[in-house]
Scaffold this motif. Sequence first.
Motif, PDB file in Angstrom:
ATOM      1  N   LEU A 135       0.746  -0.849  -0.247  1.00 31.70           N
ATOM      2  CA  LEU A 135       0.408  -0.087  -0.021  1.00 31.70           C
ATOM      3  C   LEU A 135       0.335   1.667   0.124  1.00 31.70           C
ATOM      4  CD1 LEU A 135      -2.505  -0.743   2.828  1.00 31.70           C
ATOM      5  CD2 LEU A 135      -2.611  -1.025   0.155  1.00 31.70           C
ATOM      6  N   GLU A 136       0.741   2.788  -0.705  1.00 29.81           N
ATOM      7  CA  GLU A 136       1.449   3.827  -0.688  1.00 29.81           C
ATOM      8  C   GLU A 136       0.624   4.868  -0.264  1.00 29.81           C
ATOM      9  OE1 GLU A 136       2.935   3.829  -4.270  1.00 29.81           O
ATOM     10  OE2 GLU A 136       4.738   2.505  -4.171  1.00 29.81           O
ATOM     11  N   ILE A 137       0.685   5.278   0.461  1.00 28.54           N
ATOM     12  CA  ILE A 137      -0.043   6.786   0.292  1.00 28.54           C
ATOM     13  C   ILE A 137       0.176   7.283  -1.236  1.00 28.54           C
ATOM     14  CG2 ILE A 137      -0.180   9.518   1.543  1.00 28.54           C
ATOM     15  CD1 ILE A 137       1.833   8.071   3.306  1.00 28.54           C
ATOM     16  N   PRO A 138      -0.530   8.102  -1.896  1.00 28.44           N
ATOM     17  CA  PRO A 138      -1.538   8.482  -2.988  1.00 28.44           C
ATOM     18  C   PRO A 138      -0.365  10.008  -3.147  1.00 28.44           C
ATOM     19  CG  PRO A 138      -3.795   7.442  -2.039  1.00 28.44           C
ATOM     20  CD  PRO A 138      -2.293   7.657  -0.732  1.00 28.44           C
ATOM     21  N   GLY A 139       0.369   9.417  -4.585  1.00 27.34           N
ATOM     22  CA  GLY A 139       1.507  10.790  -4.574  1.00 27.34           C
ATOM     23  C   GLY A 139       2.468  10.629  -3.854  1.00 27.34           C
ATOM     24  N   GLU A 140       2.595   9.962  -2.978  1.00 26.64           N
ATOM     25  CA  GLU A 140       3.836  10.617  -2.195  1.00 26.64           C
ATOM     26  C   GLU A 140       5.015   8.629  -1.873  1.00 26.64           C
ATOM     27  OE1 GLU A 140       3.266  11.992   1.905  1.00 26.64           O
ATOM     28  OE2 GLU A 140       0.967  12.588   1.742  1.00 26.64           O
ATOM     29  N   GLY A 141       3.979   8.009  -1.455  1.00 28.73           N
ATOM     30  CA  GLY A 141       5.108   6.355  -0.965  1.00 28.73           C
ATOM     31  C   GLY A 141       4.164   5.968  -0.309  1.00 28.73           C
ATOM     32  N   PRO A 142       5.524   4.845  -0.054  1.00 28.25           N
ATOM     33  CA  PRO A 142       5.193   3.904   0.405  1.00 28.25           C
ATOM     34  C   PRO A 142       4.004   3.875   2.597  1.00 28.25           C
ATOM     35  CG  PRO A 142       7.033   3.529  -0.068  1.00 28.25           C
ATOM     36  CD  PRO A 142       6.651   4.794   0.005  1.00 28.25           C
ATOM     37  N   MET A 143       3.179   3.113   2.675  1.00 24.02           N
ATOM     38  CA  MET A 143       3.030   3.388   3.976  1.00 24.02           C
ATOM     39  C   MET A 143       3.965   2.546   4.883  1.00 24.02           C
ATOM     40  SD  MET A 143      -1.377   2.563   4.249  1.00 24.02           S
ATOM     41  CE  MET A 143      -2.231   3.408   3.064  1.00 24.02           C
ATOM     42  N   ARG A 144       3.899   2.656   6.351  1.00 22.35           N
ATOM     43  CA  ARG A 144       4.601   2.309   7.441  1.00 22.35           C
ATOM     44  C   ARG A 144       3.715   1.325   7.642  1.00 22.35           C
ATOM     45  NH1 ARG A 144       7.718   5.566  10.343  1.00 22.35           N
ATOM     46  NH2 ARG A 144       8.202   3.483  11.094  1.00 22.35           N
ATOM     47  N   HIS A 145       4.016   0.102   8.770  1.00 17.43           N
ATOM     48  CA  HIS A 145       3.387  -0.605   9.062  1.00 17.43           C
ATOM     49  C   HIS A 145       3.516  -1.333  10.054  1.00 17.43           C
ATOM     50  CE1 HIS A 145       2.569  -1.529   5.074  1.00 17.43           C
ATOM     51  NE2 HIS A 145       3.095  -1.313   4.170  1.00 17.43           N
ATOM     52  N   ILE A 146       2.809  -1.911  10.765  1.00 20.98           N
ATOM     53  CA  ILE A 146       2.910  -2.572  12.172  1.00 20.98           C
ATOM     54  C   ILE A 146       1.716  -3.773  12.146  1.00 20.98           C
ATOM     55  CG2 ILE A 146       1.704  -2.321  14.909  1.00 20.98           C
ATOM     56  CD1 ILE A 146       0.885   0.633  13.530  1.00 20.98           C
ATOM     57  N   HIS A 147       2.166  -4.493  12.117  1.00 19.05           N
ATOM     58  CA  HIS A 147       1.674  -6.384  12.438  1.00 19.05           C
ATOM     59  C   HIS A 147       1.487  -6.852  13.693  1.00 19.05           C
ATOM     60  CE1 HIS A 147       5.162  -9.075  13.543  1.00 19.05           C
ATOM     61  NE2 HIS A 147       6.304  -7.660  13.347  1.00 19.05           N
ATOM     62  N   VAL A 148       0.470  -7.517  14.038  1.00 18.68           N
ATOM     63  CA  VAL A 148      -0.534  -7.577  15.379  1.00 18.68           C
ATOM     64  C   VAL A 148      -0.243  -9.492  15.493  1.00 18.68           C
ATOM     65  CG1 VAL A 148      -2.391  -7.924  16.769  1.00 18.68           C
ATOM     66  CG2 VAL A 148      -1.972  -6.059  14.991  1.00 18.68           C
ATOM     67  N   GLY A 149       0.344 -10.261  16.362  1.00 21.48           N
ATOM     68  CA  GLY A 149       0.290 -11.142  15.765  1.00 21.48           C
ATOM     69  C   GLY A 149       2.257 -11.959  15.487  1.00 21.48           C
ATOM     70  N   ARG A 150       2.475 -13.227  15.657  1.00 18.25           N
ATOM     71  CA  ARG A 150       4.046 -13.196  15.182  1.00 18.25           C
ATOM     72  C   ARG A 150       4.393 -13.216  14.179  1.00 18.25           C
ATOM     73  NH1 ARG A 150       5.525 -18.385  12.829  1.00 18.25           N
ATOM     74  NH2 ARG A 150       3.046 -19.782  12.599  1.00 18.25           N
ATOM     75  N   ARG A 151       5.268 -13.016  13.371  1.00 13.48           N
ATOM     76  CA  ARG A 151       6.135 -12.046  11.793  1.00 13.48           C
ATOM     77  C   ARG A 151       6.062 -13.690  11.425  1.00 13.48           C
ATOM     78  NH1 ARG A 151       8.602  -8.394  10.119  1.00 13.48           N
ATOM     79  NH2 ARG A 151       9.004  -7.486  11.293  1.00 13.48           N
ATOM     80  N   LEU A 152       5.474 -13.581  10.108  1.00 11.74           N
ATOM     81  CA  LEU A 152       4.778 -14.657   9.322  1.00 11.74           C
ATOM     82  C   LEU A 152       5.642 -13.933   8.156  1.00 11.74           C
ATOM     83  CD1 LEU A 152       1.108 -15.460   9.568  1.00 11.74           C
ATOM     84  CD2 LEU A 152       3.502 -16.036  10.425  1.00 11.74           C
ATOM     85  N   PRO A 153       5.513 -14.885   6.841  1.00 14.90           N
ATOM     86  CA  PRO A 153       5.894 -14.407   5.574  1.00 14.90           C
ATOM     87  C   PRO A 153       4.979 -13.025   4.986  1.00 14.90           C
ATOM     88  CG  PRO A 153       6.279 -16.732   5.709  1.00 14.90           C
ATOM     89  CD  PRO A 153       5.420 -15.781   6.827  1.00 14.90           C
TER      90      PRO A 153
END
Length: 504
Positions: A135-153
């Motif tokens: 996902l990207e911020i329209p016209g700006e660049g990638p979003m930052r991310h937060i994941h809930v749960g153990r890290r998965l592929p």
Amino acid sequence: MTLVRRLLDQAARTPGAIALVSGDGTELTYGELRRRVLAVRHGLLAAGLAPGDGVLFSVRPSPESLVLALGVVAAGGVVVFADPGAGPEMFSARLRLARPRWSAAESMLYAGSRLRPVRAYARRRGLLLPNLADLEIPGEGPMRHIHVGRRLPGVPRDALSFQHLADGDAPDLVSAIDPDAPAAVIFTSGTTADPCAVVHTQASLAAALDLFRTRMPLGPGDVVHTDQLMLGLPALVAGARWSMPPLTGAPAGAARLMRERGATHTFCVPVHLGEILDASPDLPPTLRYVLLGAAPAPAAILRRAVAAAPSAEVLSVYAMTEILPVAIASAQEKLAHAARTAPGDLLGAPLPGVGARLADDGELLLSGPNLCRGYLGAGPVSELPTGDLARLDGGRLVLMGRKKDMLIRGKFNLYPGLYEPSIAALPGVAEAAIVGVPDAGTGDEEVVLAVVGPGDLPGRLRRSLPGVIDHDALPDRIVVLDELPRSGRTRKLDRDRLRELVTP
């Protein structure tokens, strides 16, 4: 005082009390809840979350989702509920309007939206998931991310871990947050060309919590069993215990869990309560309040609820995403109204501070401290046109129908909601709904009454309906169905699907 500050202050007063019980039975004390919210706030600010930043929220109801949402708001962010399962075009249109800078999602959702085999499986099940990791911020660049749960592929490499945030430093909240700044954006109706999102502030949400408590007292020792944020939060602010049901489970398990946890309050969508009572006719004797909402409560469900919980007060809540709650009526009041064959569905008197007036065409207009700030991308609102037609009966609101549901029969305008409650209150009728089927020959609409009940209902209703509803509202055809079609998490009546089912 802001909503978050009120909750944190309550948690500081009773740090050892149990605040939350999750679906799997895990308990969280008020002290630990407070520490985690402050830690998430601190971690997000350190990671660069700025005041007003939108956080796309794709986490199901859980202690983790509550802590994360409160931490976002405490940091000055805005929780954006846009539903990634709404379909690619609708989801993209919502993102263009909301422009969130962050995405918070369960690790499984990241994996499911990015890994090709999982995406293919979801597509076969009718679920078109966006690729959240890209996902990207329209016209700006990638979003930052937060994941809930153990890290998965599939989880973005640079995504922040919720658990890491919650385990971090937790300095106290010292800076003030503007109570009138946006706190939540909730997408409702709208189209891909014109999506619609409601903007609530901490002040409007706090006012909503207070209104619930005027009609439904809460305090330490009470146990509120619900997955609804707007009923769980009042419990926490009052020092009560929020009992969360499992994300999945059979209806029989719901009554059992309420009994085991000593629930004193619960909230159900009417159709869900019906399923619970099918499996367990008696509700726990500890219940003092049973709230029904998110959809009209048929008379048959109200009667069953009263019988299942004779020591509890059964209440029906009228609310909208833009302003909640508006009015609350008891089951006894609603059933007495229906027994008089009075037209419309009794909603109850507007709650203290809620303004209600009728436009010239009968549309209900609402105002009050719990009214949303407005719609995203538009100016502030001071009064809400609801789209509901209503009348006032001794200071109480009576719903007469939805403007958009109006059927045209010659010169007569038929509003289904005006008559459906009275029909549903008749013996043998479990549910009732009226839809119009276009007649290509006349340009008029065939009025079809769909009911749930025994097969001999059409004949019986033909004899009884003339004494219950207006002559011009009598149906052209009566159809008996096993159940009325419903859609969405709240299982609202799907009139479009019903129209398809009854069209010859």
